[in-house]
Write a protein that holds these residues in place. Sequence first.
Motif, mmCIF file in Angstrom:
data_model
loop_
_atom_site.group_PDB
_atom_site.id
_atom_site.type_symbol
_atom_site.label_atom_id
_atom_site.label_comp_id
_atom_site.label_asym_id
_atom_site.label_seq_id
_atom_site.Cartn_x
_atom_site.Cartn_y
_atom_site.Cartn_z
ATOM 1 N N GLY A 36 0.808 -1.232 0.000
ATOM 2 C CA GLY A 36 0.000 0.000 0.000
ATOM 3 C C GLY A 36 0.830 1.266 0.000
ATOM 4 N N LEU A 37 2.168 1.124 -0.073
ATOM 5 C CA LEU A 37 3.013 2.320 -0.024
ATOM 6 C C LEU A 37 3.624 2.604 -1.389
ATOM 7 C CD1 LEU A 37 4.908 1.620 3.315
ATOM 8 C CD2 LEU A 37 3.357 3.529 2.898
ATOM 9 N N ARG A 38 3.637 3.888 -1.738
ATOM 10 C CA ARG A 38 4.354 4.270 -2.962
ATOM 11 C C ARG A 38 5.755 4.702 -2.544
ATOM 12 N NH1 ARG A 38 2.374 5.070 -7.363
ATOM 13 N NH2 ARG A 38 0.308 5.629 -6.626
ATOM 14 N N MET A 39 6.763 4.094 -3.181
ATOM 15 C CA MET A 39 8.134 4.371 -2.777
ATOM 16 C C MET A 39 8.786 5.350 -3.756
ATOM 17 S SD MET A 39 8.013 2.351 -0.262
ATOM 18 C CE MET A 39 9.633 2.308 0.397
ATOM 19 N N ARG A 40 9.671 6.161 -3.215
ATOM 20 C CA ARG A 40 10.403 7.074 -4.093
ATOM 21 C C ARG A 40 11.899 6.997 -3.769
ATOM 22 N NH1 ARG A 40 11.576 11.482 -0.766
ATOM 23 N NH2 ARG A 40 10.009 11.814 0.836
ATOM 24 N N GLY A 41 12.717 7.485 -4.703
ATOM 25 C CA GLY A 41 14.161 7.464 -4.461
ATOM 26 C C GLY A 41 14.920 7.485 -5.770
ATOM 27 N N TYR A 42 16.217 7.527 -5.648
ATOM 28 C CA TYR A 42 17.088 7.540 -6.836
ATOM 29 C C TYR A 42 18.069 6.379 -6.753
ATOM 30 C CZ TYR A 42 15.498 12.161 -8.189
ATOM 31 O OH TYR A 42 14.734 13.225 -8.605
ATOM 32 N N VAL A 43 18.275 5.738 -7.918
ATOM 33 C CA VAL A 43 19.271 4.675 -7.983
ATOM 34 C C VAL A 43 20.541 5.300 -8.564
ATOM 35 C CG1 VAL A 43 19.865 2.510 -9.103
ATOM 36 C CG2 VAL A 43 17.524 2.930 -8.327
ATOM 37 N N ASP A 44 21.693 5.011 -7.956
ATOM 38 C CA ASP A 44 22.936 5.648 -8.432
ATOM 39 C C ASP A 44 23.297 5.195 -9.848
ATOM 40 O OD1 ASP A 44 23.377 7.141 -6.140
ATOM 41 O OD2 ASP A 44 24.397 5.491 -5.122
ATOM 42 N N ARG A 45 23.133 3.880 -10.077
ATOM 43 C CA ARG A 45 23.629 3.382 -11.376
ATOM 44 C C ARG A 45 22.975 2.039 -11.684
ATOM 45 N NH1 ARG A 45 29.973 1.589 -11.762
ATOM 46 N NH2 ARG A 45 29.669 -0.207 -13.167
ATOM 47 N N ILE A 46 22.705 1.813 -12.961
ATOM 48 C CA ILE A 46 22.185 0.502 -13.380
ATOM 49 C C ILE A 46 23.084 -0.020 -14.498
ATOM 50 C CG2 ILE A 46 20.242 -0.735 -14.416
ATOM 51 C CD1 ILE A 46 18.409 1.430 -13.207
ATOM 52 N N ASP A 47 23.575 -1.247 -14.333
ATOM 53 C CA ASP A 47 24.344 -1.920 -15.398
ATOM 54 C C ASP A 47 23.420 -2.967 -16.018
ATOM 55 O OD1 ASP A 47 26.388 -0.420 -14.388
ATOM 56 O OD2 ASP A 47 27.815 -2.089 -14.226
ATOM 57 N N MET A 48 23.467 -3.079 -17.342
ATOM 58 C CA MET A 48 22.593 -4.054 -17.989
ATOM 59 C C MET A 48 23.390 -4.873 -18.994
ATOM 60 S SD MET A 48 18.945 -2.224 -18.362
ATOM 61 C CE MET A 48 18.121 -3.752 -18.092
ATOM 62 N N THR A 49 22.943 -6.117 -19.135
ATOM 63 C CA THR A 49 23.540 -6.928 -20.184
ATOM 64 C C THR A 49 23.042 -6.418 -21.530
ATOM 65 O OG1 THR A 49 21.751 -8.492 -19.818
ATOM 66 C CG2 THR A 49 23.858 -9.020 -18.808
ATOM 67 N N GLU A 50 23.739 -6.778 -22.563
ATOM 68 C CA GLU A 50 23.393 -6.272 -23.906
ATOM 69 C C GLU A 50 21.974 -6.639 -24.304
ATOM 70 O OE1 GLU A 50 25.765 -4.317 -26.271
ATOM 71 O OE2 GLU A 50 25.752 -3.950 -24.115
ATOM 72 N N ASP A 51 21.508 -7.834 -23.868
ATOM 73 C CA ASP A 51 20.151 -8.238 -24.261
ATOM 74 C C ASP A 51 19.087 -7.596 -23.375
ATOM 75 O OD1 ASP A 51 20.499 -9.491 -21.862
ATOM 76 O OD2 ASP A 51 20.404 -11.560 -22.642
ATOM 77 N N LYS A 68 18.248 -8.294 -20.420
ATOM 78 C CA LYS A 68 17.487 -9.209 -19.569
ATOM 79 C C LYS A 68 17.964 -9.192 -18.119
ATOM 80 C CE LYS A 68 15.895 -12.386 -23.063
ATOM 81 N NZ LYS A 68 16.184 -13.590 -23.815
ATOM 82 N N LYS A 69 19.212 -8.820 -17.931
ATOM 83 C CA LYS A 69 19.720 -8.859 -16.570
ATOM 84 C C LYS A 69 20.302 -7.476 -16.176
ATOM 85 C CE LYS A 69 21.999 -11.694 -13.260
ATOM 86 N NZ LYS A 69 22.811 -12.807 -12.926
ATOM 87 N N ALA A 70 20.027 -7.106 -14.936
ATOM 88 C CA ALA A 70 20.469 -5.770 -14.490
ATOM 89 C C ALA A 70 21.070 -5.845 -13.099
ATOM 90 C CB ALA A 70 19.286 -4.807 -14.500
ATOM 91 N N GLU A 115 15.719 -9.231 -14.926
ATOM 92 C CA GLU A 115 16.109 -9.980 -13.724
ATOM 93 C C GLU A 115 17.180 -9.115 -13.048
ATOM 94 O OE1 GLU A 115 18.834 -13.758 -12.531
ATOM 95 O OE2 GLU A 115 18.115 -13.623 -14.598
ATOM 96 N N ALA A 116 16.876 -8.624 -11.855
ATOM 97 C CA ALA A 116 17.766 -7.607 -11.285
ATOM 98 C C ALA A 116 18.472 -8.069 -10.013
ATOM 99 C CB ALA A 116 16.975 -6.344 -10.982
#
Length: 982
Positions: A818-833, A835-837, A878-879
């Motif tokens: 029931g809670l809406r969350m907020r915030g910032y992620v510093d960095r996201i790395d992803m595979t080329e396809d 599918k994975k982060a 898939e993180a």
Amino acid sequence: MSDFLKEIANRRKRDPLAPVTVVVPSHVAGLQLRRRLAEDGPFANVRFETLPRIAELLGAGDLARANRKPLARPIGDFVAAQVAREAQKELAGVRDLPGFARVLRFTFLRLRRGGFRRAEDVPIQLGSGLLYEVVRLYGLFRTRTSDFYDTEDLLDAAATAVRDRRAVGSDLGDVYVVPPGALSASVDALLSAIKRAVGASHYHLVSDDEQEAERSFVLAPDPASEAREVAREVLAALEAGYGLHEIGVFHGADPAYRTLLNRAFEAAEIPVSAMPGTPLSETPAGRGVLMLAELPLHNYSRTKTIDFLSLAPLRDFLPAGGTQASLQPARWRRIAREAGITQGIARWDSGIETLIRDLDAERDRRDDEDERRVRIQENADQARELGDVIATLASKLQPLQQHQPAAQFIEAFRAVVEAYFDPTSPTLPAVLGQIDQLGTIDAVGGSFSLESFVGALRANLEVVYQRDSSLGQGVFVADYRMAAGLSFRYVALCGAYEGVFPAGPRAEELVEDRFWQDLRASHPFLEDAALRSERSLAQARRAMTAASERLTWTAPLQASSAGREHYPSHLMFKDAHAIDASIESASALRRTSRPNLVHRPPSPLAAMLTGRVLDLTELRMRDSMAGRRDGRSFAGHAVARSLDLLNARRGAEFSAFDGNLSELAGDSLIPSGAVSPTSLEHYGACGYRYFLRSVLRLRPPEEPEDRETIDPLEKGNIVHNTLDDFYKAMQARGRPAVNEPWTEDDRIELLEMLEARLDESEARGRTGLRVFSEHERRRLRADLAAFLEHDTEFRIETGARPTHFEVALPEDAPLVAGLRMRGYVDRIDMTEDGKKAWVIDYKTGSTRSYEGVKPENPLADGTKLQLPVYLAAVPGAEAVPMYWFISSAGGFQRMEFLTTDENMQRYEETLSSILDGLKRGTFPAVPGEWNDFYGVWDNCNYCDFKRLCSRRRDEEFEDKRGDPSLQPWLTVGVTARGEVTP
Ligand code: SF4
């Protein structure tokens, strides 16, 4: 009426116009004696004068004819300071110490009063090296001030005039000398001359009154309570019919009593006629002028400058560049804080300039919100105005830092005072008069810089008093050493403890007492320790005999703040012993429990609850206590609520005062919009912290300070921003490719970006002292360089590339519990396809506060919730959320959150528990374990509310742990550990 006044009154009946001169010890004693004589009917030709005043009338003319001018205090101080710098031999080592010149000046005065006109007159024994040097300096002082005359010279001149012109005798008529009489050789000489001139039969030494007043005694727990007890005693005397002018309060030589008594009488609304009054240094104008003069010496520290602008009685408009700015200290205080000003003109300049730049940039960004833009513009204008005010002020004060001839300095400083101070401020003319008086040192070639001027001005303002009311308009309050010649029907002697009533002889600062003793053998007016004690005792006895009907002795049992123990003065003890012989010592008096003889409230609180009510606070407190006893409600009283709080916090029940807001339970206690995981983590650790921060929205005021080392928060921002700069710049060049290692050039570029960020922070004054910031700079460079290598390894390990930076969580992410969350992620790395982060949260500190994160307890009892929250940033992949400790202090460790079904369920249930705790209003203060290393409880280490929390918070939490209403908060930890399903 004293016998001598009766005698004067009787003689006047025979010859009403025969001249009479009464030599009084003080102006105020003269005034009172005159009034007492007038009680017997009107009179004429009776003069009440102090001896220096008589000396002025008799001797000043001769001195003026000899071209000598009065030795103004500043001149004496200046020459003494000059001479002090010439000290040799044993004194050479201390001549530059602050205060040495002052001590020397007092010693010169002592020699002068002892009867030594010239250094050559002082017989010096072998082996008295220090005295020899002091006397040599005295000789220099006397020679350099020979164009001037001091009070002793005036008395000597008057004595000569009286001796030479015997006709003076008929002018003076019968002479009565009120004790103490002669205290210096020159006074003795003048009195002897007068005696010879008027004839022994017309010369009368008035003896000290022997009045037997009724005694009572008060022993109070501390000086503040004692002062309040004195006010209570005075109230009783007033109720008993004594007039204000018939009551005198004398205190021992502890100067704190002046303020304590004033405060107590003010609270009880009893008018006071305090003598000698308030020193100019404590009046608004006096304080303000000193604050102004000290600004450059405090390097224009923000707090001192804003205090000056807030507290000094200034004009409504102040000089600001070529124009005037309206005085707005509250706004200026806020702006100076926002600008991060600590001290120094350069810092004021750059801080305000940076703030204006930031505000301009913000205004330009917000081109769609007119109202907000206007407000930002106003802020920028006010900042500019403050900058102009400070720059103008500094431009006027800075030139005064240079040494310059006194008259020139005074003229320039006076002009600054006049430009800034409200001319209608009541004591400003007196303060300006004292500033002008300092200009007199020009006569001896004196000069000032601001630094030397501040010391001289302070000394002047401390010895000149502003009288707030005249004698008789209120209860007379003074130091006991002013009691000579005074008489009151009722007297309270307070602060009557050993060492200050009578005052001790003081430690010798320069010359051993045995040398003074030797000199005293031939010069009886020279003060040695014994003479000082003798005089002090005589003064104390005069204060006692000032009481004609009733005398109340009061003394504190302890110094303020439960300091060392005090013992009643031996004079107080003797009076008590005379009434009750079983009291055999001051210690016995201290311990005695004879309520009919000694009133002795056991504690400050008990004192406020017994006897006459002094003020509204006492009345409220007594009502509250009575209401509590009778079960009545006094909820409207502030004191009653404080008592309720103390009671509740000491109980076993989790009460409203401990953070139990169950009475307000409901949706109003949960956040209405999106919520940050950090605030929920606060709740998991300590409910009260969440309540203060997220419900009441309390924040500590931003107080820029000159930190020695960089603030950890600032350091974190620098590192985050540098990495953000770097990865975005690289991404714009399509780098890094999959598995591409960082190169030496990349490392150089990253470190350049770091340097730029550090320089910017340094310009804002946030990096601390250079010596430490350089060390921090090297450490950050090493950490970031090492991090690049770890980053290469990490990317080779994952086969992913950094793709997103500073990513906000989507506003339409699904609600969790029931809670809406907020915030910032510093960095996201992803595979080329795609599918994975890897969702990365950088941590720049150590892993210490993450030690609770374990595979079996990944949410650390509900205190670490960020990682699962960040999953919302990559909904389709898939993180792997992880903390990455990117410093050597954190060992470059990676801490992943395993997104197993069980962990995700636990996460959701933990949020539900938190939501439940919030809704039910359960906000206990939970300090956690005591940390020996930091000397603080674990949860409280970085908490802003340490000063708001109970000092017994650990014990109180343990005492209330068993209360069922605490359960909602306890459930959070239990749920996060997966021990039960809520
Ligand atoms: S000081 Fe400690 S107990 Fe008080 S609110 Fe902060 S964390 Fe909680």
